[in-house]
Design a protein around this motif. Structure first.
Motif, PDB file in Angstrom:
ATOM      1  N   TYR A  55       0.937  -1.258  -0.007  1.00  0.00           N
ATOM      2  CA  TYR A  55       0.144  -0.133  -0.053  1.00  0.00           C
ATOM      3  C   TYR A  55       0.797   1.192  -0.058  1.00  0.00           C
ATOM      4  N   LEU A  56       1.123   1.826  -1.228  1.00  0.00           N
ATOM      5  CA  LEU A  56       2.169   2.831  -1.254  1.00  0.00           C
ATOM      6  C   LEU A  56       1.411   4.109  -1.740  1.00  0.00           C
ATOM      7  N   LEU A 186      -4.549   1.843  -9.108  1.00  0.00           N
ATOM      8  CA  LEU A 186      -3.697   3.056  -9.153  1.00  0.00           C
ATOM      9  C   LEU A 186      -4.969   4.015  -8.638  1.00  0.00           C
ATOM     10  N   ALA A 187      -4.536   4.928  -7.664  1.00  0.00           N
ATOM     11  CA  ALA A 187      -5.736   5.768  -7.261  1.00  0.00           C
ATOM     12  C   ALA A 187      -5.000   7.406  -7.104  1.00  0.00           C
ATOM     13  N   ASP A 188      -5.463   8.090  -7.772  1.00  0.00           N
ATOM     14  CA  ASP A 188      -4.959   9.571  -7.755  1.00  0.00           C
ATOM     15  C   ASP A 188      -5.999  10.641  -6.784  1.00  0.00           C
ATOM     16  N   GLU A 189      -5.546  10.781  -5.853  1.00  0.00           N
ATOM     17  CA  GLU A 189      -6.009  11.603  -4.889  1.00  0.00           C
ATOM     18  C   GLU A 189      -7.436  10.943  -4.556  1.00  0.00           C
ATOM     19  N   PRO A 190      -7.710   9.809  -4.251  1.00  0.00           N
ATOM     20  CA  PRO A 190      -8.949   9.277  -4.302  1.00  0.00           C
ATOM     21  C   PRO A 190      -9.891   9.758  -3.156  1.00  0.00           C
ATOM     22  N   THR A 191      -9.377  10.519  -2.143  1.00  0.00           N
ATOM     23  CA  THR A 191     -10.196  10.893  -1.117  1.00  0.00           C
ATOM     24  C   THR A 191     -10.335  12.513  -1.323  1.00  0.00           C
ATOM     25  N   ILE A 218      -1.595   1.660  -5.162  1.00  0.00           N
ATOM     26  CA  ILE A 218      -0.498   2.750  -5.445  1.00  0.00           C
ATOM     27  C   ILE A 218      -1.305   4.222  -5.295  1.00  0.00           C
ATOM     28  N   SER A 219      -1.109   5.157  -4.360  1.00  0.00           N
ATOM     29  CA  SER A 219      -1.992   6.395  -4.617  1.00  0.00           C
ATOM     30  C   SER A 219      -1.288   7.444  -4.350  1.00  0.00           C
TER      31      SER A 219
END
Lengths: 258, 344
Positions: A55-56, A186-191, A218-219
């Protein structure tokens, strides 16, 4: 494309890093953008290994090259120099057709703005990558319902994205990312677009998925809660990785983690 | 550790793209209608021009025929006086053409007592009015004898025929019907002789009109193509993130192109069909108000309308697809990373 096994094993000796498998390896990656006569060095030689089931989190101010690295890791762009291996395959060697295959099955994308196809229902959104993968619609429907249950959205499969709350849309987007059982999410600023509480639920969901399905997450994020939950944090500045640390070694109360 | 294998992404069946298109059209109905209107207007214009041409040609032919008939009648009455209450002889050497049929009808309208008919009798006249006779007996009891029809003049004793007629007149409706002059009396021809300069002027006029029509059609279709391309380009910009997202999810460029081409052909077909009907209706109405309903009605023909509709629909679909080439190219070349941009 078939990978040369001998060559590969020389590069990725088994048993390194406590037996963990490297799922993404970037070796001295450089990226130069040309805008007319002006050259911009977005990445100045980044080397990093990302392990399976990790979880990076990647941090960095805007313009740091964070997005460029993110795109590279996600198979969305090719490096100008250096190598990016995704699941042991050099992405520079792939043609657009093979890249599409890779994006379809190996990687799931979660966007800051959800990016659900608004003309489709929640269920259809989740089924879309499956149809790109060639699944027939009955099979896809069944699997999509199962994944929606997994992310806690089984009660609203036939709603359009516009009829869902931000948190629900992001759950739907995560379900879509998981559609073809990818190795990497791959999550780009998910929150970033979610309120505190919904954001926390989302972070828990990511952690649960990592623990239960073993997907690598990876986010790119600045969310403190998300950073604290991750296994490793990378700081990028001016196109280089300037620091890598486990969250327990980081003093979040001081300003130094920025 | 085993090395993994990357395969080629599968090509999807067209039905998937079709589904995406249908959903897209339904949701972005406003934008789709704008594009549709572009196709519709262009095709309506094309259809109205084609229909207008048919009507003008038909009306022109009809007017010319009516003038020609009036002229033939005045030639005839100049020779024999009024035809009412008189019997005329006809030698029909073959099937009648339009001016000849009109002439016979006019004789009946003007109250001619009847026709002595030698040859095949047309079915449209009452049997009492037309009295079939043998070829040699034509002329007795008639005011004059008319020779008409498509064929060769029979070898009659034309001198006797002529003298049997009260007014001593034999008239032909065509120059080609060569009746030998007998006893110094000339055979009258009712057909108009066109002068070479008249023919030339007529042909020049027709060529000029055709050129102008083609020019207008080409320009209007170009405008239509550009209009459709512009509307579709806007819709590509609108869908920037959606397209990028689809690419992130594994859509091939070919799939994205397919979506745009299917959308263009669907809009093309619908717009063309509606445009055909609108253009046809408009042209018929406008020309009817100018020339009158009966004249326009006589000028129109169903098979020609069907041909024009087919032509216009094909043109509409081809134009829409041509207009979609550039927008579809822009969309399919879009980078998947664009989906990650938060502002578009």
């Amino acid at each position: 494309m078939r990978v040369n096994k001998a060559q590969f094993e020389a590069m990725f000796p088994p048993g390194t890093e406590g037996g963990r498998r490297t799922i993404i390896r970037a070796v001295d990656v450089k990226k130069v953008y040309r805008m007319g006569a002006i050259e911009t060095q977005a990445l100045r030689g980044v080397t990093v290994d990302i392990y399976e089931g990790e979880y990076l989190s990647i941090m960095g101010p805007s313009g740091s090259g964070k997005s460029t690295l993110f795109n590279m890791i996600g198979g969305l762009a090719k490096p100008t120099a250096g190598k990016v291996y995704i699941d042991q395959v050099d992405i520079a060697q792939l043609d657009h057709n093979e890249l599409a295959w890779l994006r379809c099955r190996k990687i799931g994308y979660v966007f800051q703005t959800y990016n659900l196809i608004r003309v489709m229902t929640c269920l259809e959104n989740v089924m879309l990558p499956m149809s790109f993968a060639g699944l027939d619609s009955e099979e896809a429907r069944e699997k999509a319902m199962y994944i929606l249950k997994l992310v806690g959205l089984a009660h609203r499969p036939l709603h359009k994205p516009g009829e869902l709350s931000g948190g629900q849309q992001q759950r739907c987007a995560l379900a879509r990312a998981l559609a073809n059982s990818p190795d990497i999410v791959l999550a780009d600023e998910p929150t970033a677009n979610l309120d505190q509480h919904t954001g926390e639920e989302m972070i828990e969901l990511f952690a649960t998925l990592r623990d239960e399905l073993g997907v690598t997450i990876i986010s790119a994020t600045h969310d403190l809660k998300m950073l604290k939950r991750s296994d490793r944090i990378l700081w990028i500045e001016d196109g280089q990785i300037v620091r890598a640390a486990h969250p327990k070694d980081v003093d979040f109360s001081s300003g130094d983690f920025h | 550790m085993t090395a993994s294998v990357i395969r080629k992404q599968v090509r999807l069946p067209v039905s998937v793209a079709f589904g995406v298109v249908m959903q897209g059209i339904r949701i972005r109905l406003g934008r789709s209608i704008v594009t549709l209107m572009g196709v519709m207007l262009g095709i309506a214009f094309l259809m109205s021009i084609l229909t207008g041409q048919t009507v003008r040609q038909g009306v022109g032919r009809e007017t010319a025929a009516r003038i020609e008939l009036g002229r033939m009648m005045s030639f005839l009455t100049a020779e024999i006086g009024p035809v009412s209450e008189r019997t005329l002889g006809v030698v029909a050497v073959g099937p009648l053409n339009d001016p000849e049929r009109r002439l016979v009808a006019r004789l009946r309208e003007l109250g001619a007592a009847g026709l002595q008919w030698s040859g095949a009798v047309p079915a449209e006249y009452p049997a009492g009015w037309i009295k079939p006779v043998a070829a040699g007996e034509v002329g007795v009891g008639t005011a004059a004898v008319l020779v008409m029809g498509e064929g060769r003049v029979p070898g009659l004793d034309w001198g006797t025929v002529m003298t049997n007629a009260a007014e001593k007149v034999v008239a032909t409706t065509r120059k080609a019907l060569a009746v030998p002059a007998a006893g110094g009396m000339a055979v009258t021809s009712l057909e108009r002789e066109w002068q070479p300069d008249e023919v030339e002027a007529r042909e020049l006029g027709a060529r000029r009109l055709a050129f102008r029509t083609i020019w207008i059609i080409v320009i209007s279709l170009l405008v239509t193509v550009i209009g459709i391309a512009n509307a579709m380009l806007m819709s590509v910009t609108e869908r920037f993130r959606e397209i990028g997202t689809m690419k992130c999810l594994g859509a091939l460029s070919a799939f994205i192109r397919q979506v745009f081409f299917i959308e263009a052909s669907l809009l093309g077909v619908t717009g063309s069909v509606v445009g055909c009907l609108v253009g046809y209706g408009f042209a018929v109405l406008a020309y009817s108000l100018t020339y009158g309903f009966d004249l326009v009605g006589a000028a129109l023909s169903m098979p020609q309308m069907a041909m024009h509709m087919l032509l216009c629909t094909v043109a509409g679909v081809v134009l829409s697809v041509v207009a979609a080439i550039y927008p579809a190219g822009v969309a399919s070349r879009m980078m998947p990373a664009d989906a990650l941009r938060s502002t578009v």
